[in-house]
Scaffold this active site. Structure first.
Site, PDB file in Angstrom:
ATOM      1  N   ARG A  79      58.384  40.127  53.342  1.00  0.00           N
ATOM      2  CA  ARG A  79      58.128  38.932  54.056  1.00  0.00           C
ATOM      3  C   ARG A  79      57.208  38.129  53.293  1.00  0.00           C
ATOM      4  O   ARG A  79      56.248  38.517  52.616  1.00  0.00           O
ATOM      5  CB  ARG A  79      57.937  38.780  55.466  1.00  0.00           C
ATOM      6  CG  ARG A  79      59.148  38.939  56.465  1.00  0.00           C
ATOM      7  CD  ARG A  79      58.823  39.131  57.836  1.00  0.00           C
ATOM      8  NE  ARG A  79      57.672  38.308  58.185  1.00  0.00           N
ATOM      9  CZ  ARG A  79      57.022  38.379  59.754  1.00  0.00           C
ATOM     10  NH1 ARG A  79      57.668  39.129  60.570  1.00  0.00           N
ATOM     11  NH2 ARG A  79      56.304  37.389  59.850  1.00  0.00           N
ATOM     12  N   ARG A 117      54.357  46.336  55.532  1.00  0.00           N
ATOM     13  CA  ARG A 117      55.592  46.337  56.167  1.00  0.00           C
ATOM     14  C   ARG A 117      56.634  46.049  55.276  1.00  0.00           C
ATOM     15  O   ARG A 117      56.573  45.010  54.286  1.00  0.00           O
ATOM     16  CB  ARG A 117      55.373  44.994  57.160  1.00  0.00           C
ATOM     17  CG  ARG A 117      56.667  44.734  57.830  1.00  0.00           C
ATOM     18  CD  ARG A 117      56.665  43.986  59.105  1.00  0.00           C
ATOM     19  NE  ARG A 117      55.872  42.654  59.303  1.00  0.00           N
ATOM     20  CZ  ARG A 117      55.411  41.907  59.996  1.00  0.00           C
ATOM     21  NH1 ARG A 117      55.596  42.507  61.472  1.00  0.00           N
ATOM     22  NH2 ARG A 117      54.865  40.848  59.793  1.00  0.00           N
ATOM     23  N   ARG A 173      53.094  31.305  72.292  1.00  0.00           N
ATOM     24  CA  ARG A 173      52.080  31.619  71.270  1.00  0.00           C
ATOM     25  C   ARG A 173      50.828  30.462  71.602  1.00  0.00           C
ATOM     26  O   ARG A 173      49.989  30.597  71.039  1.00  0.00           O
ATOM     27  CB  ARG A 173      52.493  31.770  69.855  1.00  0.00           C
ATOM     28  CG  ARG A 173      52.380  32.976  69.292  1.00  0.00           C
ATOM     29  CD  ARG A 173      53.119  32.556  67.931  1.00  0.00           C
ATOM     30  NE  ARG A 173      52.737  33.673  66.850  1.00  0.00           N
ATOM     31  CZ  ARG A 173      53.758  34.224  66.509  1.00  0.00           C
ATOM     32  NH1 ARG A 173      54.902  34.700  67.034  1.00  0.00           N
ATOM     33  NH2 ARG A 173      53.501  35.225  65.531  1.00  0.00           N
ATOM     34  N   ARG A 214      47.334  33.929  59.852  1.00  0.00           N
ATOM     35  CA  ARG A 214      47.940  33.939  60.942  1.00  0.00           C
ATOM     36  C   ARG A 214      46.944  34.676  61.969  1.00  0.00           C
ATOM     37  O   ARG A 214      47.120  34.316  63.155  1.00  0.00           O
ATOM     38  CB  ARG A 214      49.101  34.874  60.771  1.00  0.00           C
ATOM     39  CG  ARG A 214      50.185  34.281  59.867  1.00  0.00           C
ATOM     40  CD  ARG A 214      51.152  35.166  59.069  1.00  0.00           C
ATOM     41  NE  ARG A 214      51.811  36.049  60.143  1.00  0.00           N
ATOM     42  CZ  ARG A 214      52.345  37.320  59.637  1.00  0.00           C
ATOM     43  NH1 ARG A 214      52.507  37.490  58.312  1.00  0.00           N
ATOM     44  NH2 ARG A 214      53.261  38.051  60.502  1.00  0.00           N
ATOM     45  N   LYS A 250      54.498  44.691  67.952  1.00  0.00           N
ATOM     46  CA  LYS A 250      55.414  44.041  68.819  1.00  0.00           C
ATOM     47  C   LYS A 250      56.785  44.359  68.585  1.00  0.00           C
ATOM     48  O   LYS A 250      57.478  44.600  69.423  1.00  0.00           O
ATOM     49  CB  LYS A 250      54.991  42.579  69.294  1.00  0.00           C
ATOM     50  CG  LYS A 250      53.753  42.260  69.272  1.00  0.00           C
ATOM     51  CD  LYS A 250      53.388  40.721  69.437  1.00  0.00           C
ATOM     52  CE  LYS A 250      53.671  40.033  68.253  1.00  0.00           C
ATOM     53  NZ  LYS A 250      52.574  40.263  67.178  1.00  0.00           N
TER      54      LYS A 250
HETATM   55  P1  ADP Z   1      54.549  42.666  64.950  1.00  0.00           P
HETATM   56  O1  ADP Z   1      55.750  42.435  65.434  1.00  0.00           O
HETATM   57  O2  ADP Z   1      53.477  42.676  65.851  1.00  0.00           O
HETATM   58  O3  ADP Z   1      53.867  41.771  63.621  1.00  0.00           O
HETATM   59  P2  ADP Z   1      55.251  45.249  63.640  1.00  0.00           P
HETATM   60  O4  ADP Z   1      56.123  45.900  64.758  1.00  0.00           O
HETATM   61  O5  ADP Z   1      56.451  44.388  62.693  1.00  0.00           O
HETATM   62  O6  ADP Z   1      54.380  44.085  64.296  1.00  0.00           O
HETATM   63  O7  ADP Z   1      54.622  46.203  62.988  1.00  0.00           O
HETATM   64  C1  ADP Z   1      53.832  45.993  61.855  1.00  0.00           C
HETATM   65  C2  ADP Z   1      53.891  47.176  60.919  1.00  0.00           C
HETATM   66  O8  ADP Z   1      53.278  48.368  61.226  1.00  0.00           O
HETATM   67  C3  ADP Z   1      55.147  47.465  60.409  1.00  0.00           C
HETATM   68  O9  ADP Z   1      55.309  47.829  59.010  1.00  0.00           O
HETATM   69  C4  ADP Z   1      55.442  48.922  61.523  1.00  0.00           C
HETATM   70  O10 ADP Z   1      56.525  49.893  60.690  1.00  0.00           O
HETATM   71  C5  ADP Z   1      54.074  49.528  61.436  1.00  0.00           C
HETATM   72  N1  ADP Z   1      53.807  50.063  62.623  1.00  0.00           N
HETATM   73  C6  ADP Z   1      54.066  49.594  63.856  1.00  0.00           C
HETATM   74  N2  ADP Z   1      53.623  50.166  65.024  1.00  0.00           N
HETATM   75  C7  ADP Z   1      53.050  51.323  64.191  1.00  0.00           C
HETATM   76  C8  ADP Z   1      52.253  52.434  64.894  1.00  0.00           C
HETATM   77  N3  ADP Z   1      52.044  52.504  66.123  1.00  0.00           N
HETATM   78  N4  ADP Z   1      51.861  53.128  63.984  1.00  0.00           N
HETATM   79  C9  ADP Z   1      52.041  52.975  62.551  1.00  0.00           C
HETATM   80  N5  ADP Z   1      52.440  51.948  61.947  1.00  0.00           N
HETATM   81  C10 ADP Z   1      53.058  50.966  62.998  1.00  0.00           C
HETATM   82  P1  AMP Z   2      56.257  36.553  63.481  1.00  0.00           P
HETATM   83  O1  AMP Z   2      57.789  37.055  62.965  1.00  0.00           O
HETATM   84  O2  AMP Z   2      56.009  36.653  65.068  1.00  0.00           O
HETATM   85  O3  AMP Z   2      55.016  37.137  62.878  1.00  0.00           O
HETATM   86  O4  AMP Z   2      56.166  35.131  63.371  1.00  0.00           O
HETATM   87  C1  AMP Z   2      56.076  34.416  61.823  1.00  0.00           C
HETATM   88  C2  AMP Z   2      55.903  33.034  61.765  1.00  0.00           C
HETATM   89  O5  AMP Z   2      56.870  32.268  62.641  1.00  0.00           O
HETATM   90  C3  AMP Z   2      54.456  32.707  62.347  1.00  0.00           C
HETATM   91  O6  AMP Z   2      53.305  33.053  61.593  1.00  0.00           O
HETATM   92  C4  AMP Z   2      54.602  31.111  62.747  1.00  0.00           C
HETATM   93  O7  AMP Z   2      54.705  30.411  61.731  1.00  0.00           O
HETATM   94  C5  AMP Z   2      56.097  31.096  63.391  1.00  0.00           C
HETATM   95  N1  AMP Z   2      56.193  31.514  64.737  1.00  0.00           N
HETATM   96  C6  AMP Z   2      56.882  32.590  65.373  1.00  0.00           C
HETATM   97  N2  AMP Z   2      56.970  32.415  66.656  1.00  0.00           N
HETATM   98  C7  AMP Z   2      56.023  31.194  66.928  1.00  0.00           C
HETATM   99  C8  AMP Z   2      55.723  30.646  68.241  1.00  0.00           C
HETATM  100  N3  AMP Z   2      55.990  30.915  69.273  1.00  0.00           N
HETATM  101  N4  AMP Z   2      54.923  29.416  67.996  1.00  0.00           N
HETATM  102  C9  AMP Z   2      54.736  28.946  66.818  1.00  0.00           C
HETATM  103  N5  AMP Z   2      55.137  29.318  65.753  1.00  0.00           N
HETATM  104  C10 AMP Z   2      56.044  30.504  65.608  1.00  0.00           C
END
Ligand code: ADP
Ligand code: AMP
Length: 217
Positions: free
Chosen positions: A160, A127, A88, A171, A13
């Site tokens: 993280r 990541r 969410r 999660r 995302k």
């Molecule tokens: P989210 O925001 O949904 O938690 P991220 O955008 O942070 O996910 O992506 C999670 C991990 O996967 C990151 O390390 C990112 O660099 C990697 N990633 C994201 N999209 C792709 C893709 N299409 N192919 C390979 N790796 C990806």
């Molecule tokens: P994310 O960066 O989206 O992976 O979110 C990291 C953490 O933040 C999640 O595991 C939750 O603990 C909290 N969080 C982020 N967005 C929300 C939301 N919309 N509602 C509740 N908790 C959230």
């Protein structure tokens, strides 16, 4: 264009949101980034968030709704809004609908990035994030030019605290039980639903997202 970006943790995302924003210039509001900024500021609220976030649980609705309503209110929704990680829960989705309906600017599409659990765990544990600019990398898939250093600002990348396998599984449980019903809520409400395969290479996902949203340029 006002869009909600949904999908399990690690689906891509944040990565796709950054692409869309760079290309099309809408405002990007990531609830995770906003909550992490609150924590980094060391406020009393930030302390409270820590216990939920580090355990991989959702932060309570009343806290998130207030923070995100404030963040949305600061934007000009007419210029376009990409909400990432929010809502969410159904309570959050209802609160967002009320706020946008009051402005006469309802959501136009729900973009869902899907991926299997094994892929998500591999993505999340690999990541690495830049603590300065928020840019996201992956140790294998999307490595920085210089190991562990952000390409954009030269700062050392971090992992993280909630990006461990145990916390990811928690999660994912929260996603399945509390967030998947939001997809049904939007579908039942007749929203435009776009589903993308997050296992595809990131450029392809980005292309498909732009095309499905009817964006070009
Ligand atoms: P989210 O925001 O949904 O938690 P991220 O955008 O942070 O996910 O992506 C999670 C991990 O996967 C990151 O390390 C990112 O660099 C990697 N990633 C994201 N999209 C792709 C893709 N299409 N192919 C390979 N790796 C990806
Ligand atoms: P994310 O960066 O989206 O992976 O979110 C990291 C953490 O933040 C999640 O595991 C939750 O603990 C909290 N969080 C982020 N967005 C929300 C939301 N919309 N509602 C509740 N908790 C959230």
């Amino acid at each position: 264009m006002r869009v909600v970006l949904m999908g399990p943790p690690g689906a891509g995302k944040g990565t796709q949101a950054k692409r869309l924003v760079e290309r099309f210039g809408m405002a990007h509001l990531s609830s995770g980034d906003i909550l992490r900024a609150e924590r980094a500021a060391g406020t009393e609220l930030g302390e409270k968030l820590k216990s939920y976030m580090d355990a991989g649980e959702l932060v309570p609705d009343e806290i998130v709704v207030e923070i995100m309503a404030g963040a949305v209110a600061k934007q000009d929704p007419q210029k376009g809004l990409l909400l990432d990680g929010f809502p969410r829960t159904i309570i959050q989705a209802e609160a967002l609908d009320e706020q946008l309906d009051r402005l006469g600017l309802p959501l136009e599409a729900v973009l869902i990035i899907e991926a299997d659990e094994s892929l998500l765990v591999e993505r999340i544990t690999g990541r690495r994030s830049c603590p300065s600019c928020g840019r996201v990398y992956h140790v294998k898939n999307i490595p920085p030019a210089k190991e562990d250093i952000c390409d954009a600002c030269g700062v050392k990348l971090i992992q993280r605290e909630d990006d461990t396998e145990t916390v990811v599984r928690q999660r994912l449980t929260a996603y399945r039980s509390q967030t998947e019903p939001v997809i049904e809520y939007y579908a039942a409400g007749g929203r435009k639903m776009i589903k993308l395969d997050g296992a595809e290479p990131l450029e392809e996902v980005a292309e498909q997202a732009a095309e499905a949203l009817g964006l070009s340029g």
